[in-house]
Design a protein around this motif. Structure first.
Motif, PDB file in Angstrom:
ATOM      1  N   THR A 586      -8.637   0.786  -2.446  1.00 42.34           N
ATOM      2  CA  THR A 586      -7.722  -0.171  -1.821  1.00 42.34           C
ATOM      3  C   THR A 586      -7.677   0.017  -0.310  1.00 42.34           C
ATOM      4  OG1 THR A 586      -6.353  -0.472  -3.782  1.00 42.34           O
ATOM      5  CG2 THR A 586      -5.298  -0.844  -1.662  1.00 42.34           C
ATOM      6  N   ILE A 587      -7.573   1.246   0.145  1.00 43.89           N
ATOM      7  CA  ILE A 587      -7.465   1.500   1.582  1.00 43.89           C
ATOM      8  C   ILE A 587      -8.800   1.247   2.286  1.00 43.89           C
ATOM      9  CG2 ILE A 587      -6.883   3.260   3.304  1.00 43.89           C
ATOM     10  CD1 ILE A 587      -4.518   2.140   1.793  1.00 43.89           C
ATOM     11  N   ASP A 589     -10.483  -1.431   1.686  1.00 45.42           N
ATOM     12  CA  ASP A 589     -10.676  -2.885   1.673  1.00 45.42           C
ATOM     13  C   ASP A 589      -9.606  -3.586   2.502  1.00 45.42           C
ATOM     14  OD1 ASP A 589     -11.111  -5.529   1.160  1.00 45.42           O
ATOM     15  OD2 ASP A 589     -11.200  -5.346  -1.020  1.00 45.42           O
ATOM     16  N   THR A 595      -3.357  -3.391   3.424  1.00 45.33           N
ATOM     17  CA  THR A 595      -4.230  -2.237   3.649  1.00 45.33           C
ATOM     18  C   THR A 595      -4.217  -1.759   5.096  1.00 45.33           C
ATOM     19  OG1 THR A 595      -5.726  -2.583   1.777  1.00 45.33           O
ATOM     20  CG2 THR A 595      -6.636  -1.499   3.709  1.00 45.33           C
ATOM     21  N   GLU A 598      -1.456   0.216   6.216  1.00 47.16           N
ATOM     22  CA  GLU A 598      -1.341   1.512   5.561  1.00 47.16           C
ATOM     23  C   GLU A 598      -2.162   2.615   6.225  1.00 47.16           C
ATOM     24  OE1 GLU A 598       0.641   2.152   2.472  1.00 47.16           O
ATOM     25  OE2 GLU A 598       1.448   0.574   3.714  1.00 47.16           O
ATOM     26  N   TRP A 599      -3.027   2.270   7.142  1.00 46.96           N
ATOM     27  CA  TRP A 599      -3.913   3.292   7.696  1.00 46.96           C
ATOM     28  C   TRP A 599      -3.151   4.394   8.424  1.00 46.96           C
ATOM     29  CZ3 TRP A 599      -8.054  -0.679   9.743  1.00 46.96           C
ATOM     30  CH2 TRP A 599      -8.876  -1.056   8.669  1.00 46.96           C
ATOM     31  N   SER A 744       2.006  -0.598   0.594  1.00 49.86           N
ATOM     32  CA  SER A 744       0.984  -0.929  -0.406  1.00 49.86           C
ATOM     33  C   SER A 744       1.168  -0.210  -1.703  1.00 49.86           C
ATOM     34  CB  SER A 744      -0.393  -0.593   0.110  1.00 49.86           C
ATOM     35  OG  SER A 744      -0.758   0.687  -0.259  1.00 49.86           O
TER      36      SER A 744
END
Length: 745
Positions: A586-587, A589, A595, A598-599, A744
């Motif tokens: 998921t992370i 994409d 996503t 969320e980094w 997420s």
């Protein structure tokens, strides 16, 4: 016994940083693929067959929850202008009814013991009427105009958190012609009630635009006021409690920015309090000088200049970027929020793993650094401010609860320092809080860190290793899982369970450092902390490995998947709800919802080989092994926009193919295919049925026979749902709402 589904294998190779990985269940991402739907339906059928023997227990637990709950009930009314606002529920109805009552004095109206409607009330919005003909219903915005004439409200009938906004004329009770589709949660009214600001999301479900809508005009004519181009940032819009300023709050996981505009100038330009600086977070609230607007002040909670646990500063409204310390940084106290009122401000904070509230007066136009903490005498508890929309008031509404004290609403009298209990959540039947004990237990993590655990059980439960235990955990986004009361939990406690919350790193229970030590390249601490908590509960005699169940949802579902891989022999069962178990894919994409935002929480495995390898080492889907796993139940929803249904579906399929017990009834997936969202089903009775399903599975996994139950039989009494805070009035300046804590997951 019905045979478990076997998902087809479809080759798909992931290549990243020279690493070649086969992902045979990548095809699950295609929501429209009939084979995906067929597989999910087959898993549901298998789960239904595997849990058929729990049906009687499920019904009994549902009746226990219902029998302890006062179904017809009211929240404590909240004063806003000339009205008292509250929500109430009625027996047999799924959703709250939002009401108001003309104010005739300073004290809230007395609540009828039977929970019936207050004489003279006006129904603003009845969720049951709105939900008619729909299997799912969620209320998003609920925002009254400053003159109390119009109500902006929004609805979602699918669970995908895309809302349609409408406007109700509260004098006529009729909706206006205005209708705005695809809105997000936050809203804010202009001072003259003619304009409302609202937010929308991009394709990745990131709230990124603020729009201005003039009442009485088509939505097509709405003006785009602000667009945030940085995909790491989300935004929200709100009106200050003083009703003098509109605010756009912007935030990433590590950086924030506020932009203000006078509420009486809605066509003006929002200007930043201070330009964003990477790594600096701040939040503001406006204090209005009673006679001279030039002397207005902002209260600023910030972490600039290395103030890890944040400090409170003041700033003149004319020069908002110049911050003067008021409460200096304290490594032992995490400052959370400062809320401004006409004659005081309220500080919310964390200390020694507990929440706290203090009231500071404003003296001669200057906020005081000296405050009065509001104290309670239980060893573990949760306290925070409630709904306080009135800017000029001599009281502060407080919410309080613990693991043995039901949710309670107090008014704190600022002049006398006294607390008045307005309502305590009723628990029907023979509930006696004196029959339960709560305590704080400590685990020692692999690196020597002491990890707190909040524990509750019946008095007659002894630490002799025989009790079943449910251990709950989350551990992400600095979200704190503080001690709380639960009616449904009583069905476990009265069956001899010990319930415990593992306050693992990654949460915020012990301050900002606690969070920092459970994110990015420290994320594994979250998982090893939880395993240490499980072992501590066993070592201290509160359970045993054949009776301890782990439970977590969303990012806590990632935790569940990780601890199942780390210590499969430690658990008698693992309940993973809307679990973020395919974290690395998921992370990787950026086209998936949330996503990029969320980094800053997990790292960017696209750019960093180190982050990629680190995430690959803990992501549950990547690490399923040929071992015997404990019984696992994963629950999800096809319409969930926060954690894709495909994550638990892929995880269960890989467990089926790889785990030594993968073809047994120990590995289960339950998917809401049509009418549910990230939080499951929407109606309270539906939610109770879902919780009864989970609790019955937990009992079965812990091998708790129904004969062991000391739970009271269902009574023909009228139950309850807590509705405090259900009737919010006015817009809150919220920068990202729930996604700030749960993006997420």
């Amino acid at each position: 016994m019905k045979q478990p589904p076997v998902a087809k294998i479809q080759p798909h190779e992931r290549v990243q940083h020279g690493d070649h990985v086969q992902d045979p269940y990548y095809w699950f991402l295609d929501k429209d693929d009939k084979d995906v739907t067929a597989y999910l339906e087959a898993e549901n059928a298998f789960t239904a067959a595997a849990t058929e023997g729990q049906a009687a227990l499920r019904e009994r637990i549902f009746q226990e929850i219902k029998g302890r709950t006062k179904e017809t009930d009211l929240s404590v009314p909240t004063r806003k202008g000339d009205w008292w606002h509250y929500a109430r529920t009625e027996e047999g109805k799924q959703y709250p009814i939002h009401c108001r009552l003309a104010a005739t004095g300073p004290n809230p109206p007395e609540l009828p013991e039977d929970g019936s409607a207050l004489p003279g009330e006006q129904v603003l919005l009845d969720g049951n009427v709105l939900a008619e003909g729909h299997d799912f219903f969620s209320l998003g915005a609920f925002d009254l105009s400053p003159d109390d004439r119009l109500l902006a409200y929004s609805t979602d009938f699918d669970g995908d958190e895309r809302y349609t906004m409408r406007f109700r004329d509260l004098e006529s009770g009729q909706d206006l012609a205005d209708e705005i589709p695809n809105t997000h949660y936050s809203t804010a009214w202009s001072a003259d009630n003619s304009v409302i600001f609202y937010t929308t999301v991009d394709d990745a479900w990131r709230p990124y635009r603020v729009h201005r809508h003039a009442i009485g005009t088509p939505a097509e004519q709405d003006v785009l006021v602000y667009e945030e181009p940085d995909e790491r940032f989300w935004l929200g819009v709100g009106l200050s409690r003083s009703e003098k300023y509109l605010e756009i709050s912007l935030g990433s996981k590590i950086t924030s920015e506020s932009r203000l505009l006078r509420a009486d100038d809605p066509t003006g330009e929002f200007r930043p309090v201070k330009e964003r600086q990477t790594g600096v977070e701040y939040a503001v609230d406006h204090w209005a000088h009673p006679t001279d607007p030039a002397k207005d002040v902002l209260l600023v909670v910030h972490n600039a200049d290395g103030k890890e646990n944040f400090e409170l500063a003041t700033a003149p409204i004319a020069d908002p970027g110049t911050w003067t310390p008021l409460l200096a940084h304290d490594p032992a106290v995490r400052i959370l929020e400062a809320e401004a009122f006409a004659d005081h401000f309220v500080l919310e904070y964390r200390k020694d793993g507990l929440t706290g509230v203090a009231v500071h007066k404003i003296v001669d136009g200057v906020p005081s650094a000296t405050g009065t903490p509001i104290t309670f005498d239980e060893p573990i508890y949760s306290v925070g401010t409630g709904s306080n929309p009135e800017y000029t008031t001599d009281r502060v509404r407080i919410g309080y609860g613990s693991m043995v004290t039901p949710s309670s609403v107090y008014d704190y009298d600022i002049a006398t320092g006294s607390l008045e209990l307005l309502k305590r959540q009723p628990v029907l039947g023979d509930f006696d809080p004196e029959q339960y004990v709560q305590r704080r237990v400590w685990a020692t993590a692999d690196d020597g860190t002491r990890v707190p655990i909040s524990v509750v059980h019946r008095k007659n439960v002894q630490p002799d290793g025989t009790a079943p235990c449910l251990l709950y955990g989350y551990g992400s986004y600095e979200a704190s899982m503080d001690p709380y009361f639960s009616v449904a939990r009583l069905s476990l406690l009265d069956r001899g369970f010990v319930f415990a919350i593992a306050h693992v790193r990654g949460g915020g229970e012990m301050g900002r450092y606690w969070y920092e030590q459970g994110k990015l390249l420290h994320k594994k601490n979250t998982f090893t902390d939880f395993v240490a908590c499980g072992r501590a509960m066993i070592a201290e005699g509160w359970s045993a490995s054949d009776r301890i169940i782990a439970r977590g949802g969303s990012a806590g579902g990632l935790l569940m998947g990780a601890i199942a891989n780390l210590a499969p022999d430690l658990w008698a069962g693992v309940l993973a709800e809307v679990p973020f178990v395919d974290a690395l894919n998921t992370i990787l994409d950026p086209s998936l919802p949330l996503t990029v935002m969320e980094w800053d929480e997990w790292g960017n495995p696209l750019e960093s080989a180190e982050v990629y390898q680190y995430m690959k080492e803990y992501s549950p889907y990547e690490n399923v092994a040929a071992v015997t796993y404990p019984p696992i139940l994963a629950r999800t929803s096809v319409n969930d926009t926060r954690v894709g249904y495909h994550e638990p579906a892929k995880w269960i399929a890989r467990l089926r193919a790889t785990a030594l017990n993968g073809q047994s009834s120990d590995i289960l997936l339950k998917t809401e295919i049509e009418s549910a969202g990230h939080g499951g089903k929407s109606g309270r009775y539906d939610a109770w049925h879902e919780e009864a399903f989970a609790l019955a599975w937990i009992c079965a996994a812990a091998k708790v026979a129904e004969a062991e139950s000391s739970a009271p039989a269902a009574k023909a009494t009228k139950p309850e749902v807590e509705v405090e805070g259900a009737a919010e009035v006015g817009g809150a300046a919220a920068g990202g709402e729930a996604e700030a804590a749960e993006a997420s997951q």
